[in-house]
Write an enzyme that holds these catalytic residues in place. Structure first.
Site, PDB file in Angstrom:
ATOM      1  N   ALA A  65       0.863  -1.179   0.000  1.00  0.00           N
ATOM      2  CA  ALA A  65       0.000   0.000   0.000  1.00  0.00           C
ATOM      3  C   ALA A  65       0.902   1.231   0.000  1.00  0.00           C
ATOM      4  O   ALA A  65       2.052   1.159   0.443  1.00  0.00           O
ATOM      5  CB  ALA A  65      -0.883  -0.021   1.242  1.00  0.00           C
ATOM      6  N   GLY A 109       0.439  -4.917   0.955  1.00  0.00           N
ATOM      7  CA  GLY A 109      -0.759  -4.947   0.116  1.00  0.00           C
ATOM      8  C   GLY A 109      -0.527  -5.626  -1.229  1.00  0.00           C
ATOM      9  O   GLY A 109      -1.465  -6.173  -1.816  1.00  0.00           O
ATOM     10  N   GLU A 112      -0.992  -9.154  -0.574  1.00  0.00           N
ATOM     11  CA  GLU A 112      -2.423  -9.361  -0.285  1.00  0.00           C
ATOM     12  C   GLU A 112      -3.265  -9.350  -1.570  1.00  0.00           C
ATOM     13  O   GLU A 112      -4.182 -10.158  -1.725  1.00  0.00           O
ATOM     14  CB  GLU A 112      -2.909  -8.292   0.697  1.00  0.00           C
ATOM     15  CG  GLU A 112      -2.263  -8.475   2.068  1.00  0.00           C
ATOM     16  CD  GLU A 112      -2.514  -7.289   3.003  1.00  0.00           C
ATOM     17  OE1 GLU A 112      -2.095  -6.162   2.677  1.00  0.00           O
ATOM     18  OE2 GLU A 112      -3.150  -7.490   4.048  1.00  0.00           O
ATOM     19  N   GLU A 132       4.627  -5.024   7.120  1.00  0.00           N
ATOM     20  CA  GLU A 132       3.939  -3.910   7.798  1.00  0.00           C
ATOM     21  C   GLU A 132       4.473  -3.670   9.201  1.00  0.00           C
ATOM     22  O   GLU A 132       4.476  -2.548   9.694  1.00  0.00           O
ATOM     23  CB  GLU A 132       2.423  -4.194   7.871  1.00  0.00           C
ATOM     24  CG  GLU A 132       1.696  -4.118   6.537  1.00  0.00           C
ATOM     25  CD  GLU A 132       1.666  -5.432   5.771  1.00  0.00           C
ATOM     26  OE1 GLU A 132       2.450  -6.362   6.092  1.00  0.00           O
ATOM     27  OE2 GLU A 132       0.856  -5.532   4.840  1.00  0.00           O
TER      28      GLU A 132
HETATM   29  N1  CAA Z   1       4.608   3.139  -0.747  1.00  0.00           N
HETATM   30  C1  CAA Z   1       5.030   4.287  -1.305  1.00  0.00           C
HETATM   31  N2  CAA Z   1       6.157   4.389  -2.031  1.00  0.00           N
HETATM   32  C2  CAA Z   1       6.915   3.294  -2.171  1.00  0.00           C
HETATM   33  C3  CAA Z   1       6.540   2.061  -1.610  1.00  0.00           C
HETATM   34  C4  CAA Z   1       5.331   2.004  -0.870  1.00  0.00           C
HETATM   35  N3  CAA Z   1       4.876   0.856  -0.324  1.00  0.00           N
HETATM   36  N4  CAA Z   1       7.487   1.141  -1.903  1.00  0.00           N
HETATM   37  C5  CAA Z   1       8.413   1.788  -2.643  1.00  0.00           C
HETATM   38  N5  CAA Z   1       8.068   3.080  -2.814  1.00  0.00           N
HETATM   39  C6  CAA Z   1       8.784   4.126  -3.535  1.00  0.00           C
HETATM   40  C7  CAA Z   1       9.989   4.606  -2.748  1.00  0.00           C
HETATM   41  O1  CAA Z   1       9.622   5.562  -1.789  1.00  0.00           O
HETATM   42  C8  CAA Z   1      10.839   5.164  -3.860  1.00  0.00           C
HETATM   43  O2  CAA Z   1      10.348   6.433  -4.215  1.00  0.00           O
HETATM   44  P1  CAA Z   1      11.357   7.707  -4.276  1.00  0.00           P
HETATM   45  O3  CAA Z   1      12.301   7.361  -5.379  1.00  0.00           O
HETATM   46  O4  CAA Z   1      10.443   8.835  -4.614  1.00  0.00           O
HETATM   47  O5  CAA Z   1      12.026   7.789  -2.960  1.00  0.00           O
HETATM   48  C9  CAA Z   1      10.563   4.226  -5.036  1.00  0.00           C
HETATM   49  O6  CAA Z   1       9.321   3.589  -4.734  1.00  0.00           O
HETATM   50  C10 CAA Z   1      11.611   3.145  -5.200  1.00  0.00           C
HETATM   51  O7  CAA Z   1      11.755   2.469  -3.959  1.00  0.00           O
HETATM   52  P2  CAA Z   1      13.177   2.239  -3.243  1.00  0.00           P
HETATM   53  O8  CAA Z   1      14.122   3.328  -3.591  1.00  0.00           O
HETATM   54  O9  CAA Z   1      12.918   1.991  -1.805  1.00  0.00           O
HETATM   55  O10 CAA Z   1      13.620   0.894  -3.983  1.00  0.00           O
HETATM   56  P3  CAA Z   1      14.616  -0.230  -3.429  1.00  0.00           P
HETATM   57  O11 CAA Z   1      14.901  -1.112  -4.598  1.00  0.00           O
HETATM   58  O12 CAA Z   1      15.772   0.384  -2.720  1.00  0.00           O
HETATM   59  O13 CAA Z   1      13.776  -1.047  -2.327  1.00  0.00           O
HETATM   60  C11 CAA Z   1      11.801  -2.165  -1.484  1.00  0.00           C
HETATM   61  C12 CAA Z   1      12.669  -1.812  -2.721  1.00  0.00           C
HETATM   62  C13 CAA Z   1      12.588  -3.134  -0.588  1.00  0.00           C
HETATM   63  C14 CAA Z   1      10.550  -2.833  -1.983  1.00  0.00           C
HETATM   64  C15 CAA Z   1      11.486  -0.857  -0.694  1.00  0.00           C
HETATM   65  O14 CAA Z   1      10.963   0.105  -1.603  1.00  0.00           O
HETATM   66  C16 CAA Z   1      10.462  -1.063   0.394  1.00  0.00           C
HETATM   67  O15 CAA Z   1      10.800  -1.561   1.458  1.00  0.00           O
HETATM   68  N6  CAA Z   1       9.202  -0.625   0.156  1.00  0.00           N
HETATM   69  C17 CAA Z   1       8.156  -0.658   1.168  1.00  0.00           C
HETATM   70  C18 CAA Z   1       7.657  -2.071   1.369  1.00  0.00           C
HETATM   71  C19 CAA Z   1       6.577  -2.070   2.446  1.00  0.00           C
HETATM   72  O16 CAA Z   1       6.814  -1.739   3.594  1.00  0.00           O
HETATM   73  N7  CAA Z   1       5.358  -2.459   2.054  1.00  0.00           N
HETATM   74  C20 CAA Z   1       4.221  -2.516   2.977  1.00  0.00           C
HETATM   75  C21 CAA Z   1       3.418  -1.246   2.870  1.00  0.00           C
HETATM   76  S1  CAA Z   1       2.143  -1.132   4.103  1.00  0.00           S
HETATM   77  C22 CAA Z   1       0.885  -2.072   3.524  1.00  0.00           C
HETATM   78  O17 CAA Z   1       0.949  -2.656   2.446  1.00  0.00           O
HETATM   79  C23 CAA Z   1      -0.319  -2.174   4.428  1.00  0.00           C
HETATM   80  C24 CAA Z   1      -1.348  -3.160   4.019  1.00  0.00           C
HETATM   81  O18 CAA Z   1      -1.373  -4.275   4.455  1.00  0.00           O
HETATM   82  C25 CAA Z   1      -2.406  -2.791   3.099  1.00  0.00           C
END
Ligand code: CAA
Length: 258
Positions: A65, A109, A112, A132
């Protein structure tokens, strides 16, 4: 219809939906989730389509998400909007089979949404997780429930408590994905499987989907009864007559019912 965050394309009898927010690794903001549901509903209503494939990019099916969209929300915002109830319920209501073709990250998400599809084909690059916990929240689109049903309590608990990712091989061993294909072949293979499904009797496909899904929702005895009643009702279709006649006559069946 033109969408801003997804791409849609019919490939014969298959509706292909590609999540397309590459700059955010397909993070699921409200616009993307709304468009995904609208596209799924449009294919569900389209008689020319028999199966739907949802995919992302080589790097990410979806990295979760949209954290930037969620970050400022209060408890009351989330509660009053019943956040994530809509996409969850709209995807669950789709009657046609949906295959998730997952390459790269399917996190939070993203994992999911993949689990809300009817089965997951994984590229050898796929990585699944519910991270999360690292954000101070828990899964919110059914992940704690569905992951547990897919992979069992111990592994689901470990994943939800630590946020660690599973690679494709572990996901296949654990039963989260139906099988693994080389990343370069993922979408073609998903289209091939979806086409094979679309060529079968559509009412019978819908009944088979309902019957398998029932295994998640009730007791075994109730599920077995539900399946048996559906099985009986297949005998009310022309495609049952055709399918069985074709077997007896040693020819390929020609299913006609949409
Ligand atoms: N939401 C918003 N933006 C996101 C995102 C997310 N879930 N995941 C990645 N992005 C964005 C980053 O902020 C980044 O944007 P900027 O260049 O503007 O900073 C861009 O996508 C590229 O991401 P990274 O630079 O982080 O890429 P990476 O290759 O270094 O890492 C990754 C990849 C390990 C997937 C890392 O992006 C990450 O950890 N993302 C978040 C994963 C996460 O925590 N997901 C759970 C979200 S909460 C949820 O989903 C709740 C639910 O149950 C519904």
């Amino acid at each position: 219809m033109a969408y801003a965050t997804i791409l849609t394309e019919s490939r014969g009898p298959v509706g292909l939906i590609t999540l397309n927010r590459p700059q955010a690794l397909n993070a699921l903001n409200a616009e993307l989730l709304g468009e995904l549901c609208t596209a799924l509903e449009a294919y569900d209503a389209d008689e020319a389509i028999g199966c739907i494939v949802v995919t992302g990019s080589a790097k990410a099916f979806a990295a979760g998400a949209d954290i930037k969209e969620m970050a400022p929300q209060s408890y009351m915002d989330m509660f009053k909007a019943d956040f994530f109830a809509q996409p969850h319920d709209r995807i669950v209501a789709i009657k046609k089979p949906i295959i998730a073709a997952v390459a790269g990250y399917a996190l939070g998400g993203g994992c999911e949404i993949a689990m809300l599809c009817d089965f997951i084909l994984a590229a050898d690059t796929a990585k699944f997780g519910q991270p999360e916990i690292n954000l101070g929240v828990i899964p919110g689109i059914g992940g704690s429930q569905r992951l547990t049903r897919f992979v069992g309590k111990s592994k689901a608990m470990e994943m939800c408590l630590t946020g660690r990712m599973m690679d494709a091989a572990e996901a296949e061993r654990a039963g989260l994905v139906s099988r693994i294909v080389p990343a370069a072949d993922l979408v073609d293979e998903a289209i091939k499987v979806a086409t094979a499904i679309a060529e079968k009797s559509q009412p019978i496909v819908a009944m088979a989907k309902q019957a398998v899904n029932r295994a998640y929702e009730g007791t075994l005895a109730e599920g077995v009864l539900f399946e048996r009643r559906l099985f009986h009702s297949t005998f009310a279709t022309e495609d049952q007559k055709e399918g069985m006649a074709a077997f007896v006559e040693k020819r390929k069946p020609v299913f006609k019912q949409k």
